[in-house]
Design a protein around this motif. Structure first.
Motif, short mmCIF file in Angstrom:
data_model
loop_
_atom_site.label_atom_id
_atom_site.label_comp_id
_atom_site.label_asym_id
_atom_site.label_seq_id
_atom_site.Cartn_x
_atom_site.Cartn_y
_atom_site.Cartn_z
N PHE A 149 0.84 -1.20 0.00
CA PHE A 149 0.00 0.00 0.00
C PHE A 149 0.87 1.24 0.00
CE2 PHE A 149 -2.86 3.08 2.21
CZ PHE A 149 -3.90 3.07 1.29
N CYS A 150 0.60 2.14 -0.92
CA CYS A 150 1.36 3.39 -1.04
C CYS A 150 2.85 3.14 -1.16
CB CYS A 150 1.06 4.32 0.14
SG CYS A 150 -0.64 4.94 0.15
N GLY A 151 3.21 2.11 -1.90
CA GLY A 151 4.61 1.81 -2.14
C GLY A 151 5.30 1.07 -1.02
N ASN A 152 4.58 0.71 0.03
CA ASN A 152 5.18 0.02 1.17
C ASN A 152 4.71 -1.43 1.21
OD1 ASN A 152 6.46 2.40 2.12
ND2 ASN A 152 4.53 3.06 3.02
N LYS A 153 5.65 -2.35 1.29
CA LYS A 153 5.35 -3.78 1.21
C LYS A 153 4.63 -4.26 2.47
CE LYS A 153 7.60 -8.21 0.15
NZ LYS A 153 6.98 -8.53 -1.13
N ASN A 154 3.53 -4.95 2.26
CA ASN A 154 2.77 -5.60 3.35
C ASN A 154 2.34 -4.62 4.43
OD1 ASN A 154 3.15 -8.13 2.12
ND2 ASN A 154 5.09 -8.44 3.19
N SER A 155 2.07 -3.36 4.06
CA SER A 155 1.73 -2.39 5.10
C SER A 155 0.28 -2.49 5.56
CB SER A 155 2.03 -0.97 4.62
OG SER A 155 1.31 -0.66 3.45
N LEU A 156 -0.56 -3.20 4.80
CA LEU A 156 -1.91 -3.53 5.26
C LEU A 156 -1.99 -5.04 5.39
CD1 LEU A 156 -4.20 -1.28 3.01
CD2 LEU A 156 -3.28 -0.76 5.27
N GLY A 157 -2.36 -5.53 6.55
CA GLY A 157 -2.41 -6.98 6.69
C GLY A 157 -2.90 -7.44 8.04
N HIS A 243 13.31 -5.97 1.49
CA HIS A 243 12.12 -5.23 1.10
C HIS A 243 12.48 -3.86 0.52
CE1 HIS A 243 9.40 -7.70 4.04
NE2 HIS A 243 9.72 -8.37 2.95
N CYS A 244 13.56 -3.26 1.03
CA CYS A 244 14.03 -1.99 0.46
C CYS A 244 14.45 -2.17 -1.00
CB CYS A 244 15.21 -1.44 1.26
SG CYS A 244 14.82 -0.94 2.94
N PHE A 245 15.21 -3.23 -1.27
CA PHE A 245 15.66 -3.49 -2.64
C PHE A 245 14.46 -3.71 -3.57
CE2 PHE A 245 19.55 -5.22 -0.37
CZ PHE A 245 20.33 -4.11 -0.64
N GLU A 246 13.48 -4.46 -3.08
CA GLU A 246 12.27 -4.69 -3.89
C GLU A 246 11.57 -3.38 -4.23
OE1 GLU A 246 9.61 -8.28 -3.09
OE2 GLU A 246 10.60 -8.01 -1.16
N ALA A 247 11.31 -2.58 -3.19
CA ALA A 247 10.53 -1.37 -3.38
C ALA A 247 11.26 -0.35 -4.25
CB ALA A 247 10.19 -0.75 -2.03
N LEU A 248 12.55 -0.17 -3.99
CA LEU A 248 13.32 0.83 -4.73
C LEU A 248 13.48 0.46 -6.20
CD1 LEU A 248 16.05 1.76 -2.10
CD2 LEU A 248 14.16 3.20 -2.88
N SER A 249 13.41 -0.84 -6.50
CA SER A 249 13.50 -1.28 -7.90
C SER A 249 12.14 -1.29 -8.58
CB SER A 249 14.10 -2.69 -7.97
OG SER A 249 13.18 -3.67 -7.50
N ILE A 308 18.31 3.79 0.69
CA ILE A 308 18.04 2.57 1.45
C ILE A 308 17.54 2.93 2.85
CG2 ILE A 308 19.09 0.54 2.52
CD1 ILE A 308 18.78 0.14 -0.43
N LEU A 309 18.20 3.89 3.48
CA LEU A 309 17.81 4.29 4.83
C LEU A 309 16.41 4.88 4.85
CD1 LEU A 309 18.69 4.61 7.80
CD2 LEU A 309 19.55 6.89 7.19
N GLU A 310 16.09 5.73 3.89
CA GLU A 310 14.77 6.34 3.85
C GLU A 310 13.68 5.29 3.63
OE1 GLU A 310 13.78 9.48 4.62
OE2 GLU A 310 15.87 9.49 5.31
N GLN A 311 13.96 4.32 2.76
CA GLN A 311 12.99 3.25 2.54
C GLN A 311 12.84 2.38 3.78
OE1 GLN A 311 11.09 2.89 -0.33
NE2 GLN A 311 9.99 1.33 0.84
#
Length: 353
Positions: A149-157, A243-249, A308-311
């Motif tokens: 959600f909103c670019g964040n992995k598994n943030s709703l669950g 998860h950072c690598f996934e999202a940033l890519s 990476i840190l921000e993600q």
């Protein structure tokens, strides 16, 4: 038919069945556990061509009234649109709390279908039918469900345990080599948090031996910490940075490869901290090389330490001051260590070259 049966003793106890040919027995096995009412098969457009027909036939023979829904493959499908599509179909078909969702697929399908099952009418029956090594060894067990959600992995669950997990290792025979390699990243993770898995990896055991060991390791940690507030966090080894690598890519880097990169990065950080030996670090990278998995170093040209840190600060396990990181200590052993954001930044800068 012979199969192995493991019990996951969470608040809602359930079985994890592992055996060749079990896909054809799903209807009979599931009806014994949840009854034969309405069934919704949730799958993806790759898996539907291979396994939806035999699953449907098995369910029909057991007396289920079967509907199905397939989604495009890939992480992008783990989104609110597909979640609501499942809920709409359940509603239109008149599903009740006595009916069942069958999640036939990898981690994306399992997470999405599980989230729908946990929230429709406050929870209906759920049977996980993993088709990838990642899902068989890890994500189908333990009740973690959700969407990005909103670019964040598994943030709703939710944490909502399945009624049954049925794993048919024969399904791995149609898995592309890259997907098998991605699954091995999760098993390598287990090798550095569980002694039995670590021993098997060191002995160069095959997937048929490693898979049951990984399942048992996952069950032990889930039983000890169902709500993910303590020792279950060890399962996050390699995942926070992964998860950072996934999202940033933009999810161009698949989950298993991202986990491998996260494992590599945490091993270098742990080594720099003096918590990891040179020999153990060499072993971890040897396993990654054996299964053609990447380490993090190629990504230093793609991403900055700052990005990476921000993600990482968006990770659901972060808090106002920092985050719990999982430090590998040796084969079969890791530790949960809280680090402030200042400390995380310092550690990243040590190795991000």
């Amino acid at each position: 038919m012979e199969y192995k049966s493991f019990i996951c003793n969470t608040n809602e106890k359930y079985k994890v069945l592992v055996g060749d040919g079990l896909l054809s027995e799903v209807g009979a096995l599931a009806s014994e556990t949840v009854g034969a009412g309405r069934a919704l098969i949730v799958t993806d457009e790759n898996v539907v061509k291979l396994y939806a027909a035999p699953l449907r036939e098995s369910l029909l023979q057991a007396g289920y009234r079967v509907s199905s829904l397939s989604i495009p493959p890939g992480e992008a499908s783990k989104a609110e649109e597909n979640y609501f599509n499942i809920l709409k179909l359940l509603t239109l078909k008149g599903f009740t709390r006595q009916d069942t969702i069958f999640a036939l697929g990898g981690g994306v399908v399992g997470d999405l279908a599980g989230f729908a099952a946990s929230t429709y009418m406050r929870g209906i029956h759920l049977v996980q039918l993993p088709t990838t090594l990642i899902a068989m060894a890890d994500s189908s067990i333990g009740g973690k469900n959700g969407i990005d959600f909103c670019g964040n992995k598994n943030s709703l669950g939710t944490i909502y345990q399945p009624d049954l997990v049925i794993t048919d290792p024969q399904l791995l025979e149609t898995l592309p080599d890259a997907e098998t390699a991605s699954g091995m990243a999760e098993i390598v993770k287990y090798g550095f948090i569980d002694q039995s898995c670590g021993k098997l990896l060191a002995e160069k055991a095959g997937i048929r031996d490693l898979l049951p060991a990984a399942i048992q390791a996952k069950i032990r940690l889930v039983e000890a910490d169902e709500k993910d507030r303590g020792q279950r966090k060890l399962l996050n080894l390699g995942h926070s940075f992964g998860h950072c690598f996934e999202a940033l890519s933009g999810y161009a880097i698949p989950h298993g490869q991202a986990v491998a990169m996260g494992l590599s990065l945490m091993s270098k950080i742990s080594l720099a901290e003096g918590s990891f030996t040179v020999e153990a670090n060499a072993s971890l990278h040897g396993f990654l090389n054996k299964y053609n998995l990447p380490d993090y170093t190629f990504s230093t040209a793609l991403f900055s330490a700052e990005s990476i840190l921000e993600q990482l600060k968006r990770d659901k396990k972060s808090d106002g001051d920092g985050i719990d990181l999982i430090f590998p200590l040796d084969l079969g052993k890791s530790a949960i260590i809280h680090k402030s954001w200042y400390e995380v930044e310092s550690l990243l800068r040590k190795v991000w070259k």
